[in-house]
Design a protein around this motif. Sequence first.
Motif, PDB file in Angstrom:
ATOM      1  N   PHE A  51      83.833  26.673  39.682  1.00 43.70           N
ATOM      2  CA  PHE A  51      83.322  25.303  39.647  1.00 43.70           C
ATOM      3  C   PHE A  51      83.842  24.473  40.824  1.00 43.70           C
ATOM      4  O   PHE A  51      83.203  23.493  41.217  1.00 43.70           O
ATOM      5  CB  PHE A  51      83.681  24.628  38.325  1.00 43.70           C
ATOM      6  N   GLY A  52      84.983  24.855  41.369  1.00 46.32           N
ATOM      7  CA  GLY A  52      85.480  24.173  42.558  1.00 46.32           C
ATOM      8  C   GLY A  52      84.674  24.509  43.799  1.00 46.32           C
ATOM      9  O   GLY A  52      84.759  23.805  44.810  1.00 46.32           O
ATOM     10  N   ASN A  53      83.921  25.608  43.739  1.00 45.84           N
ATOM     11  CA  ASN A  53      83.064  26.017  44.863  1.00 45.84           C
ATOM     12  C   ASN A  53      81.662  26.308  44.347  1.00 45.84           C
ATOM     13  O   ASN A  53      81.052  27.328  44.679  1.00 45.84           O
ATOM     14  CB  ASN A  53      83.635  27.265  45.538  1.00 45.84           C
ATOM     15  N   LEU A  54      81.134  25.396  43.536  1.00 43.31           N
ATOM     16  CA  LEU A  54      79.870  25.633  42.839  1.00 43.31           C
ATOM     17  C   LEU A  54      78.708  25.869  43.800  1.00 43.31           C
ATOM     18  O   LEU A  54      77.806  26.662  43.513  1.00 43.31           O
ATOM     19  CB  LEU A  54      79.560  24.449  41.918  1.00 43.31           C
ATOM     20  N   GLU A  55      78.733  25.206  44.942  1.00 43.69           N
ATOM     21  CA  GLU A  55      77.624  25.349  45.887  1.00 43.69           C
ATOM     22  C   GLU A  55      77.569  26.750  46.499  1.00 43.69           C
ATOM     23  O   GLU A  55      76.535  27.164  47.035  1.00 43.69           O
ATOM     24  CB  GLU A  55      77.727  24.302  46.992  1.00 43.69           C
ATOM     25  N   PRO A  58      75.362  30.629  44.330  1.00 42.97           N
ATOM     26  CA  PRO A  58      74.133  31.394  44.635  1.00 42.97           C
ATOM     27  C   PRO A  58      74.320  32.395  45.764  1.00 42.97           C
ATOM     28  O   PRO A  58      73.841  33.534  45.686  1.00 42.97           O
ATOM     29  CB  PRO A  58      73.132  30.298  45.007  1.00 42.97           C
ATOM     30  N   GLY A  59      75.019  31.986  46.812  1.00 44.47           N
ATOM     31  CA  GLY A  59      75.273  32.906  47.914  1.00 44.47           C
ATOM     32  C   GLY A  59      76.141  34.079  47.506  1.00 44.47           C
ATOM     33  O   GLY A  59      75.933  35.212  47.958  1.00 44.47           O
ATOM     34  N   ALA A  60      77.133  33.820  46.618  1.00 42.63           N
ATOM     35  CA  ALA A  60      78.006  34.899  46.151  1.00 42.63           C
ATOM     36  C   ALA A  60      77.224  35.913  45.323  1.00 42.63           C
ATOM     37  O   ALA A  60      77.419  37.127  45.457  1.00 42.63           O
ATOM     38  CB  ALA A  60      79.157  34.316  45.330  1.00 42.63           C
ATOM     39  N   ILE A  61      76.333  35.406  44.473  1.00 42.27           N
ATOM     40  CA  ILE A  61      75.497  36.315  43.679  1.00 42.27           C
ATOM     41  C   ILE A  61      74.609  37.147  44.595  1.00 42.27           C
ATOM     42  O   ILE A  61      74.442  38.364  44.392  1.00 42.27           O
ATOM     43  CB  ILE A  61      74.648  35.517  42.666  1.00 42.27           C
ATOM     44  N   GLY A  62      74.053  36.514  45.620  1.00 40.34           N
ATOM     45  CA  GLY A  62      73.237  37.252  46.570  1.00 40.34           C
ATOM     46  C   GLY A  62      74.038  38.323  47.304  1.00 40.34           C
ATOM     47  O   GLY A  62      73.536  39.428  47.551  1.00 40.34           O
ATOM     48  N   THR A  63      75.296  38.001  47.650  1.00 37.48           N
ATOM     49  CA  THR A  63      76.151  38.988  48.313  1.00 37.48           C
ATOM     50  C   THR A  63      76.407  40.185  47.416  1.00 37.48           C
ATOM     51  O   THR A  63      76.382  41.339  47.863  1.00 37.48           O
ATOM     52  CB  THR A  63      77.485  38.333  48.707  1.00 37.48           C
ATOM     53  N   ILE A  64      76.665  39.935  46.134  1.00 39.94           N
ATOM     54  CA  ILE A  64      76.918  41.024  45.187  1.00 39.94           C
ATOM     55  C   ILE A  64      75.689  41.914  45.041  1.00 39.94           C
ATOM     56  O   ILE A  64      75.781  43.152  45.088  1.00 39.94           O
ATOM     57  CB  ILE A  64      77.347  40.454  43.818  1.00 39.94           C
TER      58      ILE A  64
END
Length: 253
Positions: free
Chosen positions: A14-18, A21-27
């Motif tokens: 939640f501290g890096n909520l923005e 989406p990019g993290a999910i895409g990376t995974i």
Amino acid sequence: MAIVYLFGCLLVIFGNLEQVPGAIGTIVSGAFNPEGVAGGVLGVLIVGFQRAAFSSEAGVGSAPIAHAAVKTKHPVSEGFVALLEPFVDTIVVCTMTALTIVIADTAFYADARSEVAGGGAPPDGVVVTSDAFETFLPWFPAVLAVAVALFAYSTLLTWSYYTMKAWTTLFGRSRRSENVFKVVFCSFTVVGTVISFGSVIDFADAMLFACLVVNLLACYLLLPVVRRELREFREGLRCGDIAKVPADERADT
């Protein structure tokens, strides 16, 4: 212990909520990377199976030892309860851990990815996670250390119960038999603290595989019984047949 760990992960997420989406895409992109699939799909599958069994014990046959101790009038109702465990362990905890590490994307994590890509050994997951926590708050590794200690202690307690039941089934339930088991179990616990982490994981994987072979064979042989029990349980729920499904379990379900 799960609440403490998930709370730490949620703070980072939640501290890096923005960046979620990019993290999910990376995974997702990393999982289906053409180079990774072509070069090591078999190895990735094997490691994935090993970690999945180590995480949720699905298919190993250990969790039923604990579930068999509950008070219930129909085994299927407890089976539905057991289905929640792999979901919590694998989907919730592991996904939040992955998001925390990818969002942090520390230099250590980047170096680890390069090392693995070059054929090196993967880094210690606890160290990577601790490094990711530290990027959010300097004292966060202390929170992770508490959670890991609690997870380790509960694992010792759980597997001591599992293996005690297996031992007494094979060698008899007597005071002498239980004392012999306790000495053997404590000896292995001490040995595990002085040898390398990789050796412990390899030994655990081998033992889990041995349990898995026996358990899946038993599951295959008992499949007709499971199918019949499930059919009777669902019919009892549909018809409200108290003879098949007790009223308290029918209400809970």
